[in-house]
Scaffold this motif. Sequence first.
Motif, PDB file in Angstrom:
ATOM      1  N   ARG A  15       0.828  -1.205   0.000  1.00  0.00           N
ATOM      2  CA  ARG A  15       0.000   0.000   0.000  1.00  0.00           C
ATOM      3  C   ARG A  15       0.861   1.254   0.000  1.00  0.00           C
ATOM      4  N   GLU A  16       1.976   1.195   0.694  1.00  0.00           N
ATOM      5  CA  GLU A  16       2.891   2.342   0.706  1.00  0.00           C
ATOM      6  C   GLU A  16       3.417   2.634  -0.695  1.00  0.00           C
TER       7      GLU A  16
ATOM      8  N   GLU B  11       0.743   4.462  -2.649  1.00  0.00           N
ATOM      9  CA  GLU B  11       0.707   5.876  -2.265  1.00  0.00           C
ATOM     10  C   GLU B  11       1.893   6.641  -2.859  1.00  0.00           C
TER      11      GLU B  11
ATOM     12  N   VAL C 143      -6.514   7.714  -4.499  1.00  0.00           N
ATOM     13  CA  VAL C 143      -5.625   6.679  -3.981  1.00  0.00           C
ATOM     14  C   VAL C 143      -6.193   6.163  -2.667  1.00  0.00           C
ATOM     15  N   GLY C 144      -6.037   4.871  -2.419  1.00  0.00           N
ATOM     16  CA  GLY C 144      -6.504   4.265  -1.176  1.00  0.00           C
ATOM     17  C   GLY C 144      -7.350   3.047  -1.463  1.00  0.00           C
ATOM     18  N   LEU C 145      -8.129   2.657  -0.463  1.00  0.00           N
ATOM     19  CA  LEU C 145      -9.006   1.501  -0.620  1.00  0.00           C
ATOM     20  C   LEU C 145     -10.152   1.847  -1.566  1.00  0.00           C
ATOM     21  N   HIS C 146     -10.450   0.905  -2.436  1.00  0.00           N
ATOM     22  CA  HIS C 146     -11.557   1.051  -3.383  1.00  0.00           C
ATOM     23  C   HIS C 146     -12.466  -0.164  -3.211  1.00  0.00           C
TER      24      HIS C 146
ATOM     25  N   CYS D 134      -6.575  -1.928  -2.877  1.00  0.00           N
ATOM     26  CA  CYS D 134      -5.910  -0.642  -2.656  1.00  0.00           C
ATOM     27  C   CYS D 134      -5.246  -0.235  -3.967  1.00  0.00           C
TER      28      CYS D 134
END
Length: 122
Positions: free
Chosen positions: A74-75, A78, A95-98, A106
């Motif tokens: 996940r990093e 981002e 950006v992020g959880l979808h 993510c």
Amino acid sequence: MLHHLSFAVTDIQRSAAFYDAVMAPLGYGRVWEDETFVGYGTEAGKDTFALKLRPQNAGVPGDGFHVAFAAPSREAVEAFYAAALAHGGTDNGGVGLHPEYGPDYCAAFVMDPDGYRIEAVV
């Protein structure tokens, strides 16, 4: 299934600078290049994604086409997103959880400087 994919770009230096920045967090780098071509991958001489200079006929596919690059974390997703925005890309879905794609999906959705829709996903 796919061996490689290439994008026609209008400015190879601009596009290579963008992709150098967004590919690095994903663990990919330049593996081959000349004046009109830059290839990315993980092994020297074996590109799986490429940029080809085509200033007269670079045509970006319309809505519905995008390429998703695998991210290790996940990093990294981002970092891909931040690098894209810092190097001429534009947001295309955040950006992020979808959760619309799955409970742990993510991803970062951006458009590159030529308008290609790209994604990093873990």
